[in-house]
Design a protein around this motif. Structure first.
Motif, mmCIF file in Angstrom:
data_model
loop_
_atom_site.group_PDB
_atom_site.id
_atom_site.type_symbol
_atom_site.label_atom_id
_atom_site.label_comp_id
_atom_site.label_asym_id
_atom_site.label_seq_id
_atom_site.Cartn_x
_atom_site.Cartn_y
_atom_site.Cartn_z
ATOM 1 N N GLN A 1 -92.295 29.800 108.736
ATOM 2 C CA GLN A 1 -91.301 30.576 109.473
ATOM 3 C C GLN A 1 -91.912 31.234 110.706
ATOM 4 O O GLN A 1 -91.280 31.306 111.764
ATOM 5 N N GLY A 2 -93.155 31.705 110.585
ATOM 6 C CA GLY A 2 -93.832 32.266 111.748
ATOM 7 C C GLY A 2 -94.148 31.210 112.781
ATOM 8 O O GLY A 2 -93.989 31.426 113.991
ATOM 9 N N ARG A 3 -94.600 30.055 112.325
ATOM 10 C CA ARG A 3 -94.932 28.963 113.238
ATOM 11 C C ARG A 3 -93.699 28.490 114.008
ATOM 12 O O ARG A 3 -93.771 28.215 115.207
ATOM 13 N N VAL A 4 -92.584 28.400 113.321
ATOM 14 C CA VAL A 4 -91.344 27.963 113.980
ATOM 15 C C VAL A 4 -90.972 28.926 115.102
ATOM 16 O O VAL A 4 -90.601 28.508 116.209
ATOM 17 N N ARG A 5 -91.084 30.228 114.823
ATOM 18 C CA ARG A 5 -90.781 31.230 115.848
ATOM 19 C C ARG A 5 -91.702 31.073 117.058
ATOM 20 O O ARG A 5 -91.249 31.051 118.212
ATOM 21 N N LEU A 6 -93.005 30.945 116.818
ATOM 22 C CA LEU A 6 -93.949 30.856 117.926
ATOM 23 C C LEU A 6 -93.760 29.567 118.721
ATOM 24 O O LEU A 6 -93.821 29.567 119.959
#
Length: 433
Positions: free
Chosen positions: A242-247
């Motif tokens: 989820q963090g990777r998708v945001r970044l």
């Protein structure tokens, strides 16, 4: 320009090991990098503040202490790094009720009150909270703490005990509860809340180190630390994704559309190494240099009113460092165009980043030149007394260092920039022989 510092005569476009050694000796004589723990292995934001200073900089910030501890670690000085992390762990032990309260909140209302969140600023002596209202919604500080604790665990430098695990197991649950990948926090600069990529990336770095620990067969056998279940590992992987998708969707910008360029994004390259793509690193680096680089230092972001021109005339000493997170428009009204403060932490960070690039690829002469360029700027920021300031601001038309001097995180990063330069110069000289 500010007054010439103590080291202007030593600045060169090219260095020899002997000259770097001379700079190191002069810095040591001035005590420029000397940072003393005040209690429990922890460091005040600024070591020259009195215990009752109205600046508040005699207190401990989680983020600052991680930067100081990591500088020691990367320079091979492990004892103070470990002591600092242990001190932070003792503080987080006291914060467990705050983590649990938000984790157990079924409707997510409590997280909106920053003072209900785990605190990120406290007193070293008592390891307890400060009474005043503060912008404690700072996911980047908690993410960096998680990152550093498991970095030490994964390296074998500080084993994960059952007592430690009882604390740090709450971090991913907390980050899930607040939905860190879209949570609005006050970020590195403790100001208005928005979804900051510098915060999302810091949490991601912590979760990735924790996931590495969970996936390590050797670490799973650590005495007293139970084996991770498939469900727990799967949940961690989902949080990481989820963090990777945001970044991936929003970098190289900080908080689009509210803020595009912010120097806090540099921390995702160093020390967190969470942005690993060369082109994406370049985009962040180039935007910071194009938009925020000043004559003396580097701005945090465009239109930053903290220590704008003649700041000490508009605000009394006790007001300068207070919580402006919910009344930022008042402080912003004082800022004149192009009169933002120029900070001293970012030049050494840039020097470290470019130095690390050169050490990985000695043929990268462009990075070596930039490493020296930003080291020289950082060296030029040191005051005549040999102190590493927080920032320079315009006072009656002239740049002067503010009173938060020396500042621990500037000292820590300047010391690490020197360490990396020593290695680079030796490699460059060896390549010529």
């Amino acid at each position: 320009m500010p007054e010439a510092g103590s080291f202007a005569h030593l600045i060169r476009e090219n260095y020899t090991p002997e000259l770097v050694s001379k700079i190191s000796e002069q810095l040591a004589l001035k005590g420029s990098h000397k940072i003393r723990a005040i209690a429990h292995g922890l460091y005040a934001a600024s070591g020259n503040q009195s215990p009752d200073s109205v600046t508040g900089y005699q207190n401990v910030w989680v983020r600052d202490n991680i930067m100081v501890a990591n500088s020691f670690r990367e320079r091979g000085i492990l004892a103070p790094a470990i002591a600092c992390m242990n001190g932070l762990t003792k503080f987080f032990e006291k914060q467990k009720p705050r983590f649990r309260e938000i984790i157990d909140d079924p409707v997510g209302v409590l997280k909106e009150d920053a003072n209900r969140r785990p605190h990120i600023r406290f007193t070293a002596q008592s390891l307890w909270e400060l009474p005043e209202k503060w912008a404690h919604a700072q996911n980047d500080a908690l993410g960096q703490a998680l990152w550093f604790r498991f970095l030490l665990a994964n390296s074998g430098d500080l084993a994960m005990t059952p007592e430690d695990w009882a604390i740090y197991r709450l971090f991913p649950e907390y980050f899930e509860a607040i939905e860190y990948w879209q949570d609005k926090d006050s970020g590195a600069w403790e100001e208005g809340r928005k979804t900051n990529n510098s915060s999302v990336g810091a949490v991601l770095a912590g979760l990735e180190e924790l996931l590495k620990f969970a996936q390590s067969a050797e670490e799973k056998k650590a005495e007293g630390v139970r084996k991770f279940s498939i469900e727990e590992t799967t949940k961690l992987e989902k949080l990481v994704k989820q963090g990777r998708v945001r970044l991936e969707a929003t970098l190289p910008f900080e908080a689009p559309p509210e803020r595009m360029v912010d120097s806090a994004l540099l921390f995702l390259i160093h020390p967190l190494h969470v942005v690993r793509s060369g082109p994406l690193q370049d985009a962040i680096l180039n935007l910071v240099q194009a938009r925020l680089k000043g004559e003396i230092g580097i701005k945090r972001y465009a239109n930053d009113s903290y220590f704008c021109q003649d700041f000490d005339e508009w605000f009394a000493p006790g007001q300068m460092s207070t919580d402006f997170s919910d009344r930022l428009e008042f402080r912003d009204a004082f800022l004149q165009p192009n009169c933002e403060a120029q900070w001293c932490i970012f030049d050494p960070v840039l020097s470290i980043i470019y130095g690390e690039r050169y050490l990985l690829n000695p043929g990268d002469q462009a990075s070596y030149r930039k490493q020296i360029h930003y080291f020289n700027r950082s060296l030029g920021q040191i005051t005549a007394a040999g102190h590493c300031p927080e920032l320079y601001f315009l006072k009656q038309g002239r740049y002067v260092a503010n009173a938060h001097t020396p500042l621990a995180w500037t000292q820590a990063n300047q010391a690490l920039a020197l360490h990396v330069l020593e290695r680079s110069v030796k490699k460059a000289v060896a390549a010529q022989t």
